[in-house]
Write an enzyme that holds these catalytic residues in place. Structure first.
Site, PDB file in Angstrom:
ATOM      1  CG  LEU A 265      51.821  45.768  46.506  1.00  0.00           C
ATOM      2  CD1 LEU A 265      50.733  45.457  47.192  1.00  0.00           C
ATOM      3  CD2 LEU A 265      53.107  46.047  47.111  1.00  0.00           C
ATOM      4  CB  ALA A 266      48.686  45.288  41.544  1.00  0.00           C
TER       5      ALA A 266
ATOM      6  CB  SER B 191      38.970  38.143  50.462  1.00  0.00           C
ATOM      7  OG  SER B 191      38.534  38.950  49.362  1.00  0.00           O
TER       8      SER B 191
ATOM      9  CB  SER C  67      31.338  40.020  49.915  1.00  0.00           C
ATOM     10  OG  SER C  67      31.867  39.766  48.668  1.00  0.00           O
TER      11      SER C  67
ATOM     12  CG  ASP D 192      33.159  39.070  37.591  1.00  0.00           C
ATOM     13  OD1 ASP D 192      33.343  39.462  38.691  1.00  0.00           O
ATOM     14  OD2 ASP D 192      32.508  39.953  36.957  1.00  0.00           O
TER      15      ASP D 192
END
Ligand SMILES: O=C(O)C[C@H](Cc1nc2cc(Cl)cc(Cl)c2[nH]1)c1ccc(Cl)cc1
Length: 324
Positions: free
Chosen positions: A114-115, A46, A44, A158
């Site tokens: 980077l995953a 990014s 929301s 979270d």
């Protein structure tokens, strides 16, 4: 040789000038240093894009935030918390690494690991549920990363399968620290006399956060009772994740958030038939309403469910079990 100051997008290069003097040129990385590729995700606040460093061909995930939107939505605090948190969590393979931050007139940029394996949630949805061996392995990696976070005074607040990414070797990388809480550093707080042992502030607000966050299915009862999140709040979420990897759904899920909250506060959940006893025992010791009575991390590591897991470096060196 290239070194970079952790928090800022600073790279330095040694160069010899015409008089043979070695000069250090400080260069700040910016948008123009990267070739941007496909969109990896939209939040929301990014957008995450794949990007390649034009200098060393390294691939990154770059999280781009629109400044105007961030300011309008009053999210400046969260962006700076994410940056500060990631700058503290730099020495662990299970946490997404922040390489640079920079900005231009319109946007803010986080240059991250980077995953390429995507979200653990995606893999779980595709498979339906994990077998015991995979639950043990992925549970152990998540726990090892949470232990590191907590040791650095960070509560994630979270934790959920969407925030557990997978790298190219299918090892986990925890992400999304915008709603994390950095606990005040007890050692750094003045002379230490300001918190007299036994005083009302002793350990109370020091190890508790103070704002509501989290995703309904994983939110801990203490947060719903309007007290603050603590490290054990992450262990409640961890219990929900272990349950979900095996059952294929989270323990507390209802038609809407309010009903989900009611189930959490009344500890209203059941285990499906065939739920393995060791896993059930562990979950029952984590999904405890009083955060003080939840199994602490060292005890979780020694719990029968994790028998056979090698904690420490090997957890991150050995290839993961095949997800089937
Ligand atoms: O260069 C740094 O690292 C520090 C800056 C601090 C910072 N500058 C900001 C400008 C705006 Cl408009 C909004 C936020 Cl949240 C801002 N945060 C910054 C830049 C980029 C990112 Cl992703 C985070 C923080």
């Amino acid at each position: 040789e290239e070194w970079r100051d952790r928090g800022a997008a600073v790279g330095a290069r040694q160069e010899t000038d015409s008089n043979g003097q070695v000069q250090t040129r400080v260069v700040k990385k910016g948008v123009k240093d990267f070739n941007f590729g496909r969109t990896l995700g939209e939040g929301s606040y990014s957008t995450v894009l794949a990007a390649t460093d034009r200098q060393n061909q390294k691939e990154y995930a770059i999280k781009v935030l629109d400044k105007r939107h961030i300011i309008k939505e009053k999210k400046v605090k969260y962006v700076n918390i994410e940056r500060d948190t990631l700058n503290r969590l730099t020495e662990h393979p299970g946490i997404v690494r922040l390489y640079y931050t920079f900005q231009d007139e319109r946007s803010l940029y986080f240059v991250l690991d980077l995953a390429s394996g995507g979200e653990l949630l995606g893999v779980l949805k595709k498979l339906g549920s994990f077998d015991i061996e995979c639950t043990q392995f992925y549970g152990a990696q998540i726990l090892d990363s949470v232990a590191y976070m907590h040791s650095r005074g960070v509560i994630h607040r979270d934790l959920k399968p969407e925030n557990v990414l997978l790298d190219r070797n299918m090892h986990t990388k925890i992400t999304d620290f915008g709603t994390a809480k950095i606990l005040p550093d007890p050692a750094a707080s003045g002379s230490g006399l300001d918190v007299v042992p036994g005083s009302p502030t002793d350990g109370a607000d020091n190890d508790r956060a103070n704002s509501f966050v989290g995703t309904a299915e994983y939110v801990s009862p203490e947060l719903l009772n309007r007290s603050n999140a603590c490290k054990a709040s992450d262990l409640w979420a961890f219990g929900c994740i272990i349950y979900q990897l095996i059952a294929g759904r989270p323990p507390f899920k209802a038609a809407n958030e309010y009903l989900t909250f009611q189930k959490i506060l009344s500890l209203q959940y059941t285990f499906p038939d065939g739920f393995p006893p060791a896993a059930r025992d562990l979950v029952e010791r984590l999904l405890v309403l009083d955060p003080a009575h939840r199994l602490p991390i060292e005890h979780i590591k020694n719990h029968e469910f994790f028998d056979g897991i090698q904690w420490g470096k090997n957890l991150w060196r050995n290839p993961p079990p095949h997800l089937k």
